[in-house]
Motif scaffolding. Structure first.
Motif, PDB file in Angstrom:
ATOM      1  N   PRO A 232      20.069 -12.816 -57.712  1.00  0.00           N
ATOM      2  CA  PRO A 232      19.140 -12.212 -58.679  1.00  0.00           C
ATOM      3  C   PRO A 232      18.418 -13.244 -59.567  1.00  0.00           C
ATOM      4  N   LEU A 233      19.050 -14.391 -59.802  1.00  0.00           N
ATOM      5  CA  LEU A 233      18.361 -15.413 -60.603  1.00  0.00           C
ATOM      6  C   LEU A 233      17.106 -15.880 -59.870  1.00  0.00           C
ATOM      7  N   ILE A 234      17.249 -16.070 -58.554  1.00  0.00           N
ATOM      8  CA  ILE A 234      16.107 -16.509 -57.756  1.00  0.00           C
ATOM      9  C   ILE A 234      15.049 -15.399 -57.720  1.00  0.00           C
ATOM     10  N   GLU A 235      15.521 -14.169 -57.566  1.00  0.00           N
ATOM     11  CA  GLU A 235      14.581 -13.039 -57.547  1.00  0.00           C
ATOM     12  C   GLU A 235      13.800 -12.983 -58.858  1.00  0.00           C
ATOM     13  N   ALA A 236      14.522 -13.171 -59.964  1.00  0.00           N
ATOM     14  CA  ALA A 236      13.863 -13.104 -61.274  1.00  0.00           C
ATOM     15  C   ALA A 236      12.822 -14.215 -61.406  1.00  0.00           C
ATOM     16  N   MET A 237      13.202 -15.427 -61.009  1.00  0.00           N
ATOM     17  CA  MET A 237      12.258 -16.546 -61.125  1.00  0.00           C
ATOM     18  C   MET A 237      11.047 -16.300 -60.229  1.00  0.00           C
ATOM     19  N   SER A 238      11.338 -15.798 -59.033  1.00  0.00           N
ATOM     20  CA  SER A 238      10.250 -15.496 -58.104  1.00  0.00           C
ATOM     21  C   SER A 238       9.321 -14.435 -58.675  1.00  0.00           C
ATOM     22  N   ALA A 239       9.901 -13.533 -59.466  1.00  0.00           N
ATOM     23  CA  ALA A 239       9.115 -12.442 -60.066  1.00  0.00           C
ATOM     24  C   ALA A 239       8.441 -12.870 -61.364  1.00  0.00           C
ATOM     25  N   ARG A 240       8.412 -14.164 -61.624  1.00  0.00           N
ATOM     26  CA  ARG A 240       7.742 -14.712 -62.811  1.00  0.00           C
ATOM     27  C   ARG A 240       8.409 -14.240 -64.111  1.00  0.00           C
ATOM     28  N   LEU A 241       9.733 -14.130 -64.057  1.00  0.00           N
ATOM     29  CA  LEU A 241      10.465 -13.806 -65.278  1.00  0.00           C
ATOM     30  C   LEU A 241      11.180 -15.058 -65.777  1.00  0.00           C
ATOM     31  N   PRO A 242      11.038 -15.386 -67.056  1.00  0.00           N
ATOM     32  CA  PRO A 242      11.844 -16.487 -67.599  1.00  0.00           C
ATOM     33  C   PRO A 242      13.314 -16.060 -67.611  1.00  0.00           C
ATOM     34  N   VAL A 243      14.200 -17.010 -67.336  1.00  0.00           N
ATOM     35  CA  VAL A 243      15.623 -16.676 -67.228  1.00  0.00           C
ATOM     36  C   VAL A 243      16.414 -17.347 -68.346  1.00  0.00           C
ATOM     37  N   VAL A 244      17.234 -16.549 -69.031  1.00  0.00           N
ATOM     38  CA  VAL A 244      18.212 -17.063 -70.000  1.00  0.00           C
ATOM     39  C   VAL A 244      19.580 -16.716 -69.427  1.00  0.00           C
ATOM     40  N   ALA A 245      20.474 -17.702 -69.333  1.00  0.00           N
ATOM     41  CA  ALA A 245      21.753 -17.414 -68.679  1.00  0.00           C
ATOM     42  C   ALA A 245      22.881 -18.209 -69.311  1.00  0.00           C
ATOM     43  N   ARG A 246      24.060 -17.663 -69.173  1.00  0.00           N
ATOM     44  CA  ARG A 246      25.259 -18.382 -69.623  1.00  0.00           C
ATOM     45  C   ARG A 246      25.498 -19.562 -68.685  1.00  0.00           C
ATOM     46  N   ASP A 247      25.837 -20.682 -69.267  1.00  0.00           N
ATOM     47  CA  ASP A 247      26.101 -21.901 -68.495  1.00  0.00           C
ATOM     48  C   ASP A 247      27.492 -21.780 -67.875  1.00  0.00           C
TER      49      ASP A 247
END
Lengths: 318, 309
Positions: A232-247
């Protein structure tokens, strides 16, 4: 590569995209020159393979730590403990492994496997989406099964903090339920934190609806503490969404520097990061561009070629 | 941002510092965080929440320990009557069983509380529960001149500075050609250093050291936080630090002399921190080749350098 490939599984369903046979019918087919076993949980297939002499390659997608499930679904926890034991035995049985992240590869090497290659997950990019740009207000999205390792409670905690600064913030949670008890506790937490009107559990949705949700969102947030890769992180980036995530776990590796990482389960830091991404237009636009570029690294054609190149020397060995 | 890149490290540090500042300045936010934590503990099974939530877990254990003999019968007519009849018919038996379970649970929870109190007493006696952050200034940090001496002593390679503050020592190490980074608990304190481009990360120094692989680092600089730890923890820390340093690598201790503390600091930090001589003694006992070198101060006037054989 000119190989004849047959797929086997422990549970075969008619709606599977790829034709597969029950692994118990294995004997009806010619003896394989190479067996590739996709491992992401415990299975009777693993026990079967441990009893055979066929040259085995593990395709490892990681196993959720049992500790995450133990308090919620003890029977699932027990299965996951068993899966880890199976993995340990399989690493001594298999002669090589493919991992879809360096994080997963490191786990296999720690178990003593020497021949481990990293090959990206096979992921098909959807049609071009306009997420991020099209989304308005503060629409936050997370996609993933409702499982304790995804730390939905931290997302809810983040919402409780964020809404003090952004009363318009809405959180959409997409994904089926892996633990009823966990899902029920989360619904109770939503009520206690007075988030009923801003947190929406959508359950599993079809591809079209998911596309629409990516399009209508403004930021993707993950608080997950364990991911072996995280599509889903890749999907989000592909969908032009900025991603904030726990390290955590393989998340930084998958994001490849294109997302904003936050330490630990800290709702205030997570809310601050979301607020920053939404209020800093330059940062946001930069993250979107970097994300799109990062998603291209997982282009299906490239990933397929990488997998073939990973398999070629293994085939030559057998 | 025009070049389509951003300093993710700096932005992350700014966010962590911003979150920490808000938390310190806004009592409402701190209260909200506690309320969220408590709400989750109330609805999650005991094993699903962190072990650091001891008091809240004990509260939950108290509540769970009381088993209700009055099973709910629901609202649907018919079903309610049947369930009600079953409850009435079995009440004497359920009461008999639950009274015993409740008595047993009550003893257990009282015992848990007593054990918790005794554990707190022990922690208090050894000083590991003491948090003097609101009572005292942070321990002495190396000046630029002392940082330069530390950089000379480090000997190159990859170096971690534990309790790096605003990065004075990391900057000196960078200048000396080391690949240095720093760890500090305080996101606000290290922010100026991050904005200068130094590799400073928020985290617990002790946990960071624990997480490093054996022999994976060329030098470890111990400062600040080691002046707040009791002796038993420092002895254990020395073992871990020497294990993490590569063969031939160095452990450098930059601490102020406890005997030169002000009366207030001496009393509030009593039993915590060691003098450079004691550090040298303990490191020598662990088989390291130890040197004590002068430092320009202020406060930190001697450094202990231990080379791992």
């Amino acid at each position: 590569m000119g190989c004849v490939v047959e797929n086997f599984a422990s549970h075969v369903t008619n709606d599977a995209e790829i034709a597969a046979h029950d692994f118990r019918d294995h004997q009806r087919f010619p003896a394989p020159e190479l067996v590739i076993y996709q491992m992401s949980t415990g299975s009777s297939v693993a026990e079967y393979l441990l009893d055979t002499d066929a040259p085995l390659v593990l395709n490892y997608h990681n196993i959720t730590p049992a500790q995450c499930f133990d308090p919620w679904e003890p029977h699932v926890g027990a299965e996951l403990h068993a899966a880890r034991r199976q993995l340990s035995r399989l690493t001594h049985h298999a002669f090589a492994a493919i991992a879809d992240s360096a994080y997963n590869a490191a786990e296999l090497r720690e178990l003593g496997m020497e021949q481990v290659v990293v090959s990206p997950v096979l992921w098909r990019a959807p049609e071009a989406r306009q997420g991020g740009a099209a989304g308005s207000g503060t629409r936050i999205l997370f996609v993933g099964r409702v499982a304790p390792n995804k730390r939905f409670e931290d997302l809810l905690a983040m919402m409780a903090v964020l809404r003090t600064r952004r009363p318009d913030a809405v959180l959409d949670l997409v994904g089926g339920v892996s633990s009823d008890r966990y899902a029920s506790a989360l619904r109770e937490l939503v009520v206690r934190l007075d988030l009923d009107d801003v947190v929406h559990f959508h359950g599993s949705v079809d591809d079209r609806t998911l596309d629409q949700m990516y399009t209508e969102s403004t930021v993707y947030v993950s608080a997950s503490e364990h991911e072996g890769f995280c599509v889903p992180l890749i999907e989000a980036m592909s969908a032009r969404l900025p991603v904030v995530a726990r390290d955590a776990a393989a998340v930084p590796e998958t994001l490849g520097g294109a997302g904003l990482l936050v330490d630990g389960p800290d709702p205030t830091a997570l809310a601050t990061a979301v607020d920053r991404v939404l209020s800093d237009a330059d940062l946001r636009s930069c993250m979107i561009e970097l994300g799109v570029a990062r998603a291209r690294d997982f282009d299906l054609t490239t990933a397929e070629a990488s997998l073939v190149e990973s398999l070629r020397p293994l085939l030559e060995e057998v | 941002m025009a070049d389509k890149s951003f300093d993710i490290h700096r932005i992350r540090a700014e966010i962590e510092a911003d979150a920490e500042t808000r938390r310190r300045q806004d009592p409402e936010l701190a209260r909200l965080e506690r309320d969220i934590e408590r709400a989750w503990i109330d609805v999650a099974p005991p094993g699903a929440v962190g072990s650091d939530q001891g008091e809240l877990l004990l509260d939950r254990a108290d509540r769970l320990a009381l088993i209700d003999v009055d099973a709910p019968v629901g609202e649907r007519r018919g079903v309610r009557e049947v369930k009600g009849a079953i409850r009435k018919a079995t009440y004497w038996y359920l009461r008999y069983v639950t009274d015993q379970v409740n008595a047993f649970s009550s003893v257990l929870t009282r015992l848990l509380r007593r054990m918790n109190e005794r554990l707190e007493d022990v922690e208090h006696l050894v000083g590991i529960d003491r948090d003097d952050r609101d009572l005292l200034d942070p321990p002495a940090t190396p000046s630029a001149a002392t940082a330069a001496v530390i950089a000379r002593e480090a000997g190159g390679g990859q170096v971690v500075v534990l309790s790096c503050g605003d990065g004075e020592v990391v900057a000196a190490l960078d200048g000396a050609g080391c690949a240095a980074y720093g760890i500090d608990r305080d996101a606000v304190v290290l922010l100026p250093g991050v904005q200068r481009g130094l590799d400073l990360r928020t985290g617990d120094p002790q946990s960071h050291l624990d997480d490093l692989e054996a022999g994976s680092i060329d030098a470890v600089v111990l400062a600040g936080f080691v002046e707040t730890l009791p002796t038993a923890m420092l002895v254990a820390l020395i073992e871990v630090a020497l294990d993490r340093v590569a063969s031939g690598g160095r452990l450098i201790v930059a601490v102020a002399e406890p005997s030169e503390r002000s009366p207030v600091e001496a009393e509030l930090r009593r039993g915590r921190g060691l003098s450079p001589q004691t550090w040298a003694h303990l490191l020598d006992r662990r088989g390291a080749a130890v040197r004590v070198v002068d430092a320009p101060g202020p406060r930190i006037t001697r450094l202990v350098t231990a080379s791992k054989p």
